[in-house]
Scaffold this active site. Structure first.
Site, PDB file in Angstrom:
ATOM      1  N   ASN A   8       0.869  -1.176  -0.217  1.00 35.22           N
ATOM      2  CA  ASN A   8      -0.174   0.011  -0.297  1.00 35.22           C
ATOM      3  C   ASN A   8       1.006   0.761  -0.079  1.00 35.22           C
ATOM      4  OD1 ASN A   8      -1.738   2.272   0.100  1.00 35.22           O
ATOM      5  ND2 ASN A   8      -2.409   1.730   2.399  1.00 35.22           N
ATOM      6  N   TRP A   9       1.200   1.513  -1.279  1.00 34.08           N
ATOM      7  CA  TRP A   9       1.938   2.636  -1.383  1.00 34.08           C
ATOM      8  C   TRP A   9       1.380   3.954  -0.695  1.00 34.08           C
ATOM      9  CZ3 TRP A   9       4.014   2.571  -6.752  1.00 34.08           C
ATOM     10  CH2 TRP A   9       5.117   1.551  -6.753  1.00 34.08           C
ATOM     11  N   LYS A  10       0.132   4.626  -0.232  1.00 30.45           N
ATOM     12  CA  LYS A  10      -0.551   5.673   0.372  1.00 30.45           C
ATOM     13  C   LYS A  10      -0.334   6.661  -0.639  1.00 30.45           C
ATOM     14  CE  LYS A  10      -0.251   3.458   4.929  1.00 30.45           C
ATOM     15  NZ  LYS A  10      -0.545   3.485   6.164  1.00 30.45           N
ATOM     16  N   HIS A  92      -9.786   1.198   5.176  1.00 34.02           N
ATOM     17  CA  HIS A  92      -8.376   1.700   5.770  1.00 34.02           C
ATOM     18  C   HIS A  92      -8.523   2.295   6.781  1.00 34.02           C
ATOM     19  CE1 HIS A  92      -4.332   2.488   6.403  1.00 34.02           C
ATOM     20  NE2 HIS A  92      -4.081   1.702   5.967  1.00 34.02           N
ATOM     21  N   GLU A  94      -6.614   4.770   7.682  1.00 34.20           N
ATOM     22  CA  GLU A  94      -7.107   6.112   7.180  1.00 34.20           C
ATOM     23  C   GLU A  94      -8.072   7.530   6.438  1.00 34.20           C
ATOM     24  OE1 GLU A  94      -2.931   5.446   5.082  1.00 34.20           O
ATOM     25  OE2 GLU A  94      -1.715   5.181   7.172  1.00 34.20           O
ATOM     26  N   GLU A 162      -5.562  -4.702  10.726  1.00 31.04           N
ATOM     27  CA  GLU A 162      -4.595  -3.438  10.577  1.00 31.04           C
ATOM     28  C   GLU A 162      -4.316  -2.607  12.309  1.00 31.04           C
ATOM     29  OE1 GLU A 162      -2.439  -2.147   6.867  1.00 31.04           O
ATOM     30  OE2 GLU A 162      -4.461  -1.458   7.486  1.00 31.04           O
ATOM     31  N   GLY A 168       2.460   2.514  11.007  1.00 31.00           N
ATOM     32  CA  GLY A 168       3.247   3.997  10.351  1.00 31.00           C
ATOM     33  C   GLY A 168       4.195   4.110  11.657  1.00 31.00           C
ATOM     34  N   SER A 205       3.420  -1.584  10.176  1.00 32.14           N
ATOM     35  CA  SER A 205       5.080  -1.551  10.816  1.00 32.14           C
ATOM     36  C   SER A 205       5.441  -2.535  10.682  1.00 32.14           C
ATOM     37  CB  SER A 205       5.122  -0.956  12.226  1.00 32.14           C
ATOM     38  OG  SER A 205       5.198   0.046  12.473  1.00 32.14           O
ATOM     39  N   GLY A 226       2.971  -1.174   4.461  1.00 28.58           N
ATOM     40  CA  GLY A 226       2.590   0.439   3.759  1.00 28.58           C
ATOM     41  C   GLY A 226       4.217   0.835   3.292  1.00 28.58           C
ATOM     42  N   GLY A 227       5.024   1.656   4.555  1.00 29.13           N
ATOM     43  CA  GLY A 227       6.253   2.524   4.667  1.00 29.13           C
ATOM     44  C   GLY A 227       7.116   1.769   3.783  1.00 29.13           C
TER      45      GLY A 227
HETATM   46  P1  13P Z   1       3.052   0.575   7.700  1.00 26.70           P
HETATM   47  O1  13P Z   1       3.580  -0.480   6.829  1.00 26.70           O
HETATM   48  O2  13P Z   1       3.968   2.108   7.023  1.00 26.70           O
HETATM   49  O3  13P Z   1       2.454   0.834   8.693  1.00 26.70           O
HETATM   50  O4  13P Z   1       1.210   1.055   7.314  1.00 26.70           O
HETATM   51  C1  13P Z   1       0.295   0.185   7.182  1.00 26.70           C
HETATM   52  C2  13P Z   1      -0.789   0.522   6.377  1.00 26.70           C
HETATM   53  O5  13P Z   1      -1.235   1.068   6.747  1.00 26.70           O
HETATM   54  C3  13P Z   1      -0.972  -0.404   4.847  1.00 26.70           C
HETATM   55  O6  13P Z   1      -2.192  -0.312   4.653  1.00 26.70           O
END
Ligand code: 13P
Length: 243
Positions: A8-10, A92, A94, A162, A168, A205, A226-227
């Site tokens: 997930n590149w956001k 998600h 967010e 999640e 994050g 994470s 994510g990251g």
């Molecule tokens: P991180 O891996 O950056 O913690 O993000 C997780 C996430 O929200 C994936 O959808």
């Protein structure tokens, strides 16, 4: 049932060029591995799904539940499919936090996406406050009950656990705690001892140092990253850790 490893590149990276470079490095790095790998870039980069070439699938990070019409700024399921997206992330944390998405809105989106033939990655998870108040299972149960209300065919559904406090923050969920939550979710959706899913993923994470344990010890059927998914080398290591 293959493990499902999702990037997930956001709202990253800043340019198409950079996105294409990361994409190509991941595609080349995971060639020949047996996991199912999905990359979810910002929707404006999805046209690039033509370069997926069957090694990785493409997914969107969000979708709207109407087919077409006066909904400025929104994108429909059929538009995503037309661009070559196979998956879509829905619910998600967010989206819930910054864009006011409720369990009811998420339910409409999941229904529409499944009807349109998209595969869904449905995100659930408790906040730090909910966890501290001992309400984790209650929250997960509510999110699943309302999110999946009226949905009988779970074949194209994947659920990502999640915990919001782990996203994050570098503070990933411990394997024992993740295992408990994953078992709880599998029990709720009747996924225990079933080889057809829904697959239950872990996200929050994830890095190559902790990724393998979620699959091998906590019983996750995949990961939502994510990251770390913006670093091709690191993401490829994560995929390999699931082998
Ligand atoms: P991180 O891996 O950056 O913690 O993000 C997780 C996430 O929200 C994936 O959808």
């Amino acid at each position: 049932m293959k493990n499902l490893i999702v990037a997930n590149w956001k709202m990253n990276p800043a340019s198409q060029k950079e996105g294409k470079e990361i994409f190509e490095a991941i595609r080349d790095g995971v060639k020949g591995l047996k996991e199912e790998v999905v990359i979810c870039p910002p929707s404006v980069y999805l046209y690039a799904s033509v370069f997926g070439q069957g090694i990785v699938s493409m997914g969107a990070q969000n979708v709207y539940f109407e087919d077409k019409g006066a909904f400025t700024g929104e994108i429909s399921c059929t538009m995503l499919k037309d661009l070559g997206a196979e998956y879509v992330i829905i619910g998600h944390s967010e989206r819930r936090k910054y864009f006011g998405e409720t369990d009811e809105i998420i339910n409409k989106k999941i229904k529409k996406a499944l009807e349109a033939g998209l595969k869904v990655i449905f995100c659930i998870g408790e906040t730090a406050e909910e966890r501290d108040a001992g309400k984790k299972n209650e929250v997960l149960e509510r999110q699943i009950k309302i999110g999946l209300d009226g949905i009988l065919n779970l074949e194209n559904l994947n659920i990502a656990y999640e915990p919001v406090w782990a996203i994050g923050t570098g503070n990933n969920c411990g394997v024992v705690e993740a295992k408990e939550a994953i078992s709880f979710i599998k029990n709720l959706v009747g996924a225990v001892d079933r080889s057809t899913g829904p697959r239950v993923l872990y996200g929050g994470s994830v890095k190559s140092e902790n990724s393998g344990a979620y699959i091998k010890e906590a019983g996750a059927n995949g990961l939502l990253v994510g990251g770390a998914s913006l670093n091709a080398e690191e993401f490829v290591k994560i995929v390999k850790s699931a082998e």
